[in-house]
Scaffold this motif. Structure first.
Motif, PDB file in Angstrom:
ATOM      1  N   CYS A   1       0.838  -1.199   0.000  1.00 28.22           N
ATOM      2  CA  CYS A   1       0.000   0.000   0.000  1.00 28.22           C
ATOM      3  C   CYS A   1       0.875   1.253   0.000  1.00 28.22           C
ATOM      4  N   LEU A   2       0.621   2.147  -0.954  1.00 28.91           N
ATOM      5  CA  LEU A   2       1.430   3.367  -1.079  1.00 28.91           C
ATOM      6  C   LEU A   2       1.410   4.199   0.201  1.00 28.91           C
ATOM      7  N   PHE A   3       0.220   4.374   0.786  1.00 32.40           N
ATOM      8  CA  PHE A   3       0.144   5.229   1.973  1.00 32.40           C
ATOM      9  C   PHE A   3       0.773   4.555   3.188  1.00 32.40           C
TER      10      PHE A   3
ATOM     11  N   VAL B   1      -0.313  13.920   7.840  1.00 30.06           N
ATOM     12  CA  VAL B   1      -0.898  14.831   6.858  1.00 30.06           C
ATOM     13  C   VAL B   1       0.213  15.250   5.895  1.00 30.06           C
ATOM     14  N   PHE B   2      -0.091  15.172   4.591  1.00 30.12           N
ATOM     15  CA  PHE B   2       0.860  15.639   3.593  1.00 30.12           C
ATOM     16  C   PHE B   2       0.100  16.200   2.403  1.00 30.12           C
ATOM     17  N   LYS B   3       0.831  16.926   1.538  1.00 34.40           N
ATOM     18  CA  LYS B   3       0.197  17.550   0.374  1.00 34.40           C
ATOM     19  C   LYS B   3      -0.082  16.514  -0.704  1.00 34.40           C
ATOM     20  N   ASP B   4      -1.228  16.667  -1.359  1.00 34.98           N
ATOM     21  CA  ASP B   4      -1.536  15.810  -2.497  1.00 34.98           C
ATOM     22  C   ASP B   4      -0.559  16.122  -3.643  1.00 34.98           C
ATOM     23  N   ILE B   5      -0.064  15.083  -4.287  1.00 33.78           N
ATOM     24  CA  ILE B   5       0.932  15.259  -5.350  1.00 33.78           C
ATOM     25  C   ILE B   5       0.326  15.943  -6.579  1.00 33.78           C
ATOM     26  N   HIS B   6      -0.967  15.804  -6.783  1.00 32.95           N
ATOM     27  CA  HIS B   6      -1.683  16.454  -7.888  1.00 32.95           C
ATOM     28  C   HIS B   6      -2.800  17.317  -7.308  1.00 32.95           C
ATOM     29  N   PRO B   7      -2.449  18.490  -6.788  1.00 32.02           N
ATOM     30  CA  PRO B   7      -3.447  19.289  -6.075  1.00 32.02           C
ATOM     31  C   PRO B   7      -4.593  19.740  -6.975  1.00 32.02           C
TER      32      PRO B   7
ATOM     33  N   LEU C   1      -4.711  18.876   0.926  1.00 36.31           N
ATOM     34  CA  LEU C   1      -3.985  18.002   1.850  1.00 36.31           C
ATOM     35  C   LEU C   1      -4.680  16.650   1.940  1.00 36.31           C
ATOM     36  N   LEU C   2      -3.885  15.634   2.245  1.00 33.65           N
ATOM     37  CA  LEU C   2      -4.416  14.299   2.508  1.00 33.65           C
ATOM     38  C   LEU C   2      -4.185  13.977   3.975  1.00 33.65           C
ATOM     39  N   LEU C   3      -5.256  13.661   4.667  1.00 36.15           N
ATOM     40  CA  LEU C   3      -5.212  13.308   6.085  1.00 36.15           C
ATOM     41  C   LEU C   3      -5.361  11.795   6.167  1.00 36.15           C
TER      42      LEU C   3
ATOM     43  N   PHE D   1     -14.256  12.128   1.130  1.00 29.82           N
ATOM     44  CA  PHE D   1     -13.817  10.729   1.073  1.00 29.82           C
ATOM     45  C   PHE D   1     -14.254  10.160  -0.271  1.00 29.82           C
ATOM     46  N   ASN D   2     -13.338   9.679  -1.068  1.00 30.16           N
ATOM     47  CA  ASN D   2     -13.706   8.881  -2.232  1.00 30.16           C
ATOM     48  C   ASN D   2     -13.813   7.424  -1.776  1.00 30.16           C
ATOM     49  N   VAL D   3     -14.863   6.742  -2.205  1.00 32.33           N
ATOM     50  CA  VAL D   3     -15.089   5.368  -1.730  1.00 32.33           C
ATOM     51  C   VAL D   3     -15.171   4.409  -2.908  1.00 32.33           C
TER      52      VAL D   3
ATOM     53  N   GLY E   1     -16.346   5.596  -6.865  1.00 24.61           N
ATOM     54  CA  GLY E   1     -16.364   6.870  -6.146  1.00 24.61           C
ATOM     55  C   GLY E   1     -15.085   7.660  -6.340  1.00 24.61           C
ATOM     56  N   GLY E   2     -14.207   7.164  -7.213  1.00 27.37           N
ATOM     57  CA  GLY E   2     -12.990   7.896  -7.524  1.00 27.37           C
ATOM     58  C   GLY E   2     -11.795   7.545  -6.650  1.00 27.37           C
ATOM     59  N   GLN E   3     -11.933   6.515  -5.808  1.00 25.51           N
ATOM     60  CA  GLN E   3     -10.800   6.152  -4.949  1.00 25.51           C
ATOM     61  C   GLN E   3      -9.715   5.460  -5.775  1.00 25.51           C
ATOM     62  N   GLU E   4      -8.491   5.937  -5.633  1.00 25.61           N
ATOM     63  CA  GLU E   4      -7.343   5.361  -6.351  1.00 25.61           C
ATOM     64  C   GLU E   4      -6.371   4.687  -5.395  1.00 25.61           C
ATOM     65  N   ILE E   5      -6.265   5.222  -4.191  1.00 25.59           N
ATOM     66  CA  ILE E   5      -5.384   4.639  -3.171  1.00 25.59           C
ATOM     67  C   ILE E   5      -6.281   3.992  -2.124  1.00 25.59           C
ATOM     68  N   PHE E   6      -6.145   2.683  -1.987  1.00 30.04           N
ATOM     69  CA  PHE E   6      -7.080   1.943  -1.138  1.00 30.04           C
ATOM     70  C   PHE E   6      -6.550   1.837   0.292  1.00 30.04           C
TER      71      PHE E   6
ATOM     72  N   ILE F   1      -7.689   4.342   3.519  1.00 31.17           N
ATOM     73  CA  ILE F   1      -8.647   5.425   3.795  1.00 31.17           C
ATOM     74  C   ILE F   1      -7.935   6.755   4.049  1.00 31.17           C
ATOM     75  N   HIS F   2      -8.488   7.823   3.482  1.00 33.46           N
ATOM     76  CA  HIS F   2      -7.910   9.165   3.670  1.00 33.46           C
ATOM     77  C   HIS F   2      -8.976  10.211   3.418  1.00 33.46           C
ATOM     78  N   LEU F   3      -8.778  11.339   4.062  1.00 29.41           N
ATOM     79  CA  LEU F   3      -9.708  12.460   3.921  1.00 29.41           C
ATOM     80  C   LEU F   3      -9.001  13.579   3.164  1.00 29.41           C
ATOM     81  N   HIS F   4      -9.624  14.020   2.060  1.00 30.11           N
ATOM     82  CA  HIS F   4      -9.093  15.159   1.303  1.00 30.11           C
ATOM     83  C   HIS F   4      -9.560  16.452   1.962  1.00 30.11           C
ATOM     84  N   LEU F   5      -8.634  17.372   2.179  1.00 33.41           N
ATOM     85  CA  LEU F   5      -8.950  18.729   2.645  1.00 33.41           C
ATOM     86  C   LEU F   5      -8.570  19.669   1.508  1.00 33.41           C
TER      87      LEU F   5
HETATM   88  P1  5GP Z   1      -8.168   9.003  -3.953  1.00 32.32           P
HETATM   89  O1  5GP Z   1      -8.477   9.177  -5.403  1.00 32.32           O
HETATM   90  O2  5GP Z   1      -7.722   7.598  -3.629  1.00 32.32           O
HETATM   91  O3  5GP Z   1      -9.278   9.490  -3.051  1.00 32.32           O
HETATM   92  O4  5GP Z   1      -6.978   9.982  -3.629  1.00 32.32           O
HETATM   93  C1  5GP Z   1      -5.650   9.616  -3.763  1.00 32.32           C
HETATM   94  C2  5GP Z   1      -4.864  10.879  -3.892  1.00 32.32           C
HETATM   95  O5  5GP Z   1      -3.507  10.582  -3.652  1.00 32.32           O
HETATM   96  C3  5GP Z   1      -4.937  11.527  -5.287  1.00 32.32           C
HETATM   97  O6  5GP Z   1      -5.505  12.824  -5.176  1.00 32.32           O
HETATM   98  C4  5GP Z   1      -3.498  11.552  -5.758  1.00 32.32           C
HETATM   99  O7  5GP Z   1      -3.162  12.744  -6.442  1.00 32.32           O
HETATM  100  C5  5GP Z   1      -2.713  11.383  -4.471  1.00 32.32           C
HETATM  101  N1  5GP Z   1      -1.442  10.679  -4.606  1.00 32.32           N
HETATM  102  C6  5GP Z   1      -1.216   9.552  -5.332  1.00 32.32           C
HETATM  103  N2  5GP Z   1       0.064   9.166  -5.186  1.00 32.32           N
HETATM  104  C7  5GP Z   1       0.660  10.069  -4.356  1.00 32.32           C
HETATM  105  C8  5GP Z   1       1.987  10.188  -3.849  1.00 32.32           C
HETATM  106  O8  5GP Z   1       2.877   9.386  -4.102  1.00 32.32           O
HETATM  107  N3  5GP Z   1       2.226  11.241  -3.030  1.00 32.32           N
HETATM  108  C9  5GP Z   1       1.258  12.147  -2.701  1.00 32.32           C
HETATM  109  N4  5GP Z   1       1.610  13.157  -1.898  1.00 32.32           N
HETATM  110  N5  5GP Z   1      -0.002  12.061  -3.179  1.00 32.32           N
HETATM  111  C10 5GP Z   1      -0.305  11.034  -3.984  1.00 32.32           C
END
Ligand code: 5GP
Ligand code: ZN
Length: 114
Positions: free
Chosen positions: A5-7, A28-34, A40-42, A87-89, A93-98, A100-104
């Motif tokens: 798992c990436l997170f 908490v860290f910044k989303d790589i594609h804001p 932020l991702l919590l 929350f993407n579910v 629902g758009g979840q890419e990282i499985f 759980i995380h909260l987007h701010l």
């Molecule tokens: P999801 O779509 O799962 O709700 O959100 C996953 C988020 O993680 C996406 O907005 C994506 O830009 C972000 N993300 C993916 N890989 C990385 C990474 O390696 N580092 C950071 N900081 N954000 C990431």
């Protein structure tokens, strides 16, 4: 913890990331594609796949995420201008990282309509 798992890797610092906040339970860290000036991702340190997988004992994860969101919004100076919490579910629902995380999300100059 989940090995692939990436997170979880970010939690374990196997992938270097700048933490804006860390305690025993959350990072908490910044989303790589804001998607906005502030995005932020919590993330709880405990691996839970999605909202669907929460167990009764995970209640403090959700309450803790929202209390942390409130503090991080203030820290980022967007508490009064306003922000979104998301929350993407699962895939639909758009979840890419499985994990759980909260987007701010916030910091727009004008009212957001996204
Ligand atoms: P999801 O779509 O799962 O709700 O959100 C996953 C988020 O993680 C996406 O907005 C994506 O830009 C972000 N993300 C993916 N890989 C990385 C990474 O390696 N580092 C950071 N900081 N954000 C990431
Ligand atoms: Zn994980």
């Amino acid at each position: 913890m989940s090995n692939n798992c990436l997170f979880c890797k970010i939690v374990r610092r196997e992938i270097p990331s700048e933490f804006l906040y860390e305690d025993d339970n959350f990072i908490v860290f910044k989303d790589i594609h804001p998607a906005a000036p502030v995005h932020l991702l919590l993330v709880p340190k405990k691996h839970v796949r999605s909202i669907n997988d929460l167990k009764p004992e995970d209640e403090t994860i959700i309450s803790g995420l929202f209390m942390l969101a409130k503090d991080m919004a203030k820290d980022q100076g967007i508490n009064t201008s306003g922000y979104k919490l998301l929350f993407n579910v699962e895939k639909g629902g758009g979840q890419e990282i499985f994990h759980i995380h909260l987007h701010l999300i916030g910091g727009w100059k004008k009212t957001a309509y996204i």
